[in-house]
Write a protein that holds these residues in place. Sequence first.
Motif, PDB file in Angstrom:
ATOM      1  N   THR A 158       0.809  -1.222   0.000  1.00 15.44           N
ATOM      2  CA  THR A 158       0.000   0.000   0.000  1.00 15.44           C
ATOM      3  C   THR A 158       0.841   1.270   0.000  1.00 15.44           C
ATOM      4  OG1 THR A 158      -0.105  -0.069   2.426  1.00 15.44           O
ATOM      5  CG2 THR A 158      -1.876  -1.174   1.215  1.00 15.44           C
ATOM      6  N   GLY A 159       2.158   1.159   0.096  1.00 14.67           N
ATOM      7  CA  GLY A 159       3.007   2.340   0.101  1.00 14.67           C
ATOM      8  C   GLY A 159       4.147   2.217   1.090  1.00 14.67           C
ATOM      9  N   PHE A 184       2.649   6.644   4.079  1.00 14.40           N
ATOM     10  CA  PHE A 184       2.520   7.347   2.802  1.00 14.40           C
ATOM     11  C   PHE A 184       1.789   6.450   1.818  1.00 14.40           C
ATOM     12  CE2 PHE A 184       6.138   9.132   4.938  1.00 14.40           C
ATOM     13  CZ  PHE A 184       6.085  10.482   4.670  1.00 14.40           C
ATOM     14  N   GLY A 185       0.960   7.066   0.994  1.00 15.15           N
ATOM     15  CA  GLY A 185       0.265   6.318  -0.036  1.00 15.15           C
ATOM     16  C   GLY A 185       1.157   6.042  -1.233  1.00 15.15           C
ATOM     17  N   PRO A 186       0.643   5.319  -2.232  1.00 13.15           N
ATOM     18  CA  PRO A 186       1.449   5.022  -3.433  1.00 13.15           C
ATOM     19  C   PRO A 186       1.931   6.271  -4.161  1.00 13.15           C
ATOM     20  CG  PRO A 186      -0.520   3.644  -3.339  1.00 13.15           C
ATOM     21  CD  PRO A 186      -0.678   4.680  -2.268  1.00 13.15           C
ATOM     22  N   ASN A 187       1.193   7.392  -4.009  1.00 14.36           N
ATOM     23  CA  ASN A 187       1.592   8.632  -4.671  1.00 14.36           C
ATOM     24  C   ASN A 187       2.590   9.441  -3.856  1.00 14.36           C
ATOM     25  OD1 ASN A 187      -0.100   9.339  -2.606  1.00 14.36           O
ATOM     26  ND2 ASN A 187      -1.624  10.375  -3.896  1.00 14.36           N
ATOM     27  N   ILE A 189       2.087  10.767  -0.831  1.00  9.81           N
ATOM     28  CA  ILE A 189       1.439  11.741   0.041  1.00  9.81           C
ATOM     29  C   ILE A 189       1.123  11.081   1.378  1.00  9.81           C
ATOM     30  CG2 ILE A 189      -0.588  13.227   0.330  1.00  9.81           C
ATOM     31  CD1 ILE A 189      -0.721  13.482  -2.676  1.00  9.81           C
ATOM     32  N   PRO A 190       1.408  11.752   2.524  1.00 13.12           N
ATOM     33  CA  PRO A 190       1.093  11.155   3.834  1.00 13.12           C
ATOM     34  C   PRO A 190      -0.395  10.882   3.978  1.00 13.12           C
ATOM     35  CG  PRO A 190       2.553  13.047   4.074  1.00 13.12           C
ATOM     36  CD  PRO A 190       2.084  13.051   2.658  1.00 13.12           C
ATOM     37  N   THR A 191      -0.736   9.723   4.509  1.00 11.25           N
ATOM     38  CA  THR A 191      -2.135   9.337   4.681  1.00 11.25           C
ATOM     39  C   THR A 191      -2.548   9.234   6.142  1.00 11.25           C
ATOM     40  OG1 THR A 191      -1.525   6.997   4.548  1.00 11.25           O
ATOM     41  CG2 THR A 191      -2.174   8.094   2.491  1.00 11.25           C
ATOM     42  N   GLU A 192      -1.603   8.873   7.037  1.00 14.80           N
ATOM     43  CA  GLU A 192      -1.943   8.796   8.450  1.00 14.80           C
ATOM     44  C   GLU A 192      -0.690   8.837   9.310  1.00 14.80           C
ATOM     45  OE1 GLU A 192      -4.086   5.154   8.964  1.00 14.80           O
ATOM     46  OE2 GLU A 192      -2.291   3.903   8.916  1.00 14.80           O
ATOM     47  N   GLN A 193      -0.884   9.229  10.555  1.00 11.48           N
ATOM     48  CA  GLN A 193       0.186   9.239  11.551  1.00 11.48           C
ATOM     49  C   GLN A 193      -0.260   8.413  12.747  1.00 11.48           C
ATOM     50  OE1 GLN A 193       1.914  13.050  12.619  1.00 11.48           O
ATOM     51  NE2 GLN A 193       2.306  12.357  14.717  1.00 11.48           N
ATOM     52  N   ILE A 216      -4.927  11.582   7.792  1.00 10.18           N
ATOM     53  CA  ILE A 216      -4.549  12.860   7.179  1.00 10.18           C
ATOM     54  C   ILE A 216      -5.283  13.014   5.854  1.00 10.18           C
ATOM     55  CG2 ILE A 216      -2.634  14.262   6.323  1.00 10.18           C
ATOM     56  CD1 ILE A 216      -0.782  12.677   8.166  1.00 10.18           C
ATOM     57  N   GLN A 217      -6.248  13.922   5.817  1.00 11.57           N
ATOM     58  CA  GLN A 217      -6.984  14.259   4.597  1.00 11.57           C
ATOM     59  C   GLN A 217      -7.212  15.762   4.559  1.00 11.57           C
ATOM     60  OE1 GLN A 217     -10.587  11.979   4.249  1.00 11.57           O
ATOM     61  NE2 GLN A 217      -9.539  10.002   4.385  1.00 11.57           N
ATOM     62  N   ASP A 218      -7.356  16.289   3.337  1.00 11.54           N
ATOM     63  CA  ASP A 218      -7.496  17.737   3.185  1.00 11.54           C
ATOM     64  C   ASP A 218      -8.765  18.262   3.846  1.00 11.54           C
ATOM     65  OD1 ASP A 218      -5.144  17.799   1.786  1.00 11.54           O
ATOM     66  OD2 ASP A 218      -6.086  17.688  -0.180  1.00 11.54           O
ATOM     67  N   ASP A 219      -9.873  17.520   3.762  1.00 11.98           N
ATOM     68  CA  ASP A 219     -11.165  18.011   4.263  1.00 11.98           C
ATOM     69  C   ASP A 219     -11.532  17.400   5.602  1.00 11.98           C
ATOM     70  OD1 ASP A 219     -11.376  15.476   3.301  1.00 11.98           O
ATOM     71  OD2 ASP A 219     -13.309  15.775   2.288  1.00 11.98           O
ATOM     72  N   LEU A 220     -10.519  16.919   6.373  1.00 11.46           N
ATOM     73  CA  LEU A 220     -10.822  16.224   7.619  1.00 11.46           C
ATOM     74  C   LEU A 220      -9.962  16.777   8.745  1.00 11.46           C
ATOM     75  CD1 LEU A 220     -12.410  13.808   8.874  1.00 11.46           C
ATOM     76  CD2 LEU A 220     -10.402  12.395   8.371  1.00 11.46           C
ATOM     77  N   ASN A 221     -10.586  16.987   9.915  1.00 13.32           N
ATOM     78  CA  ASN A 221      -9.845  17.392  11.103  1.00 13.32           C
ATOM     79  C   ASN A 221      -9.188  16.148  11.705  1.00 13.32           C
ATOM     80  OD1 ASN A 221      -8.868  18.237  13.553  1.00 13.32           O
ATOM     81  ND2 ASN A 221     -10.737  19.337  14.150  1.00 13.32           N
ATOM     82  N   PRO A 222      -7.846  16.044  11.673  1.00 11.02           N
ATOM     83  CA  PRO A 222      -7.194  14.804  12.123  1.00 11.02           C
ATOM     84  C   PRO A 222      -7.509  14.456  13.568  1.00 11.02           C
ATOM     85  CG  PRO A 222      -5.661  16.175  10.898  1.00 11.02           C
ATOM     86  CD  PRO A 222      -6.877  17.004  11.138  1.00 11.02           C
TER      87      PRO A 222
END
Length: 366
Positions: A158-159, A184-187, A189-193, A216-222
């Motif tokens: 998955t990355g 990090f995802g395949p692209n 970009i960080p996905t989670e901590q 970690i998402q642009d439209d989400l409060n972590p």
Amino acid sequence: MILDRYFARRFMQNFFVIGGIFLTLIILIDLVEQVRRFDDANLSFGQLLQLTLLNTPAAISEMLPLLVILTTIALFVGLARSSELVVTRAIGRSGLRVLVAPAVLALLIGAVAVALLNPIASATSEEFRRLSDGYRNNGDSTLSISREGLWLRQGTNTGQSVIHARGTLNGERLGLRDVTVIAFGPNGIPTEQITADQAVLEDGHWALQQAKVWTIQDDLNPEAASVTHDTLNLPTTLTRDKIIDRLGRQDSVSIYDLPQLIRDLREAGFSTKQYEVWLQAQLARPLFLVSMVLIGAAFTMRHVRFGGTGIAVLTAVLLGFSVYFVRNFAQILGENGQLPIMISAWAPPIAGIFLSLGLLLHVEDG
């Protein structure tokens, strides 16, 4: 001084001849081994030869004691067959005086090995491991240690994941404490901590204890979407052997960098005994080579008419291997804390010197 220069020249001639033979054999044997190891990787001959040459300095460094004792045996057997030892003794020079030039040269060879060959071998060994890991695993894992702790990068389907730990856990299983993971995802970009009190390496995954996950998402409060787990499994392709192999590779660190690495490891909470023992063993290497010269001379400084030259040569080689084995065994005891560091590194070469001097004095004056 004329005789000393003569013996020194003969010693170095034998050393370069024997060293050249062993170097050729090492390159050929290791090239065959690289072909076997990377049979499925479709590497070119140039890449295989590069791996072989990168592995050669470390192999030569490891074989220096054998080269020195064989050089000493060849020197004194040749002098005995030509009766030069008899003539040397006839003019009033003792056998121990004859040993001054070979012993000094062995000391210089050891000093050069520590000052020059060790950094070269450590750099080429690290490059060899980097390239070989890249060819076999597509470079999916990297490990480094600093005063901030341990940094580990691993690859999965998955990355990539970057793991940071402030120290290790004591126990049979490999464990880390105060762990932070960034996935990090395949692209790329960080996905989670993820943070966890500790992480224990199980079969195919890290078992994270008291783990908290932030997505970690642009439209989400972590923080609002964070989840806490008593136990969380993080997939991994790493094994205990791979990590321990990288952690325990003292030979991939130059002797000039070892003191700083030891300080960084101590500040990060890691055990430094193996690195301290390795450092002292490297500093004691010139004395160890001197002991190889004295051991080889103790059994071969005799006239060939007495017979038993083959048995004497075999005995010298076996005794040299015995001292080499004792040195390695003492280093293991030092790394495990069962022997003081200075004793584990310095006692074997000093004991070898005194043992061989005792044999030489018995032959000369006994």
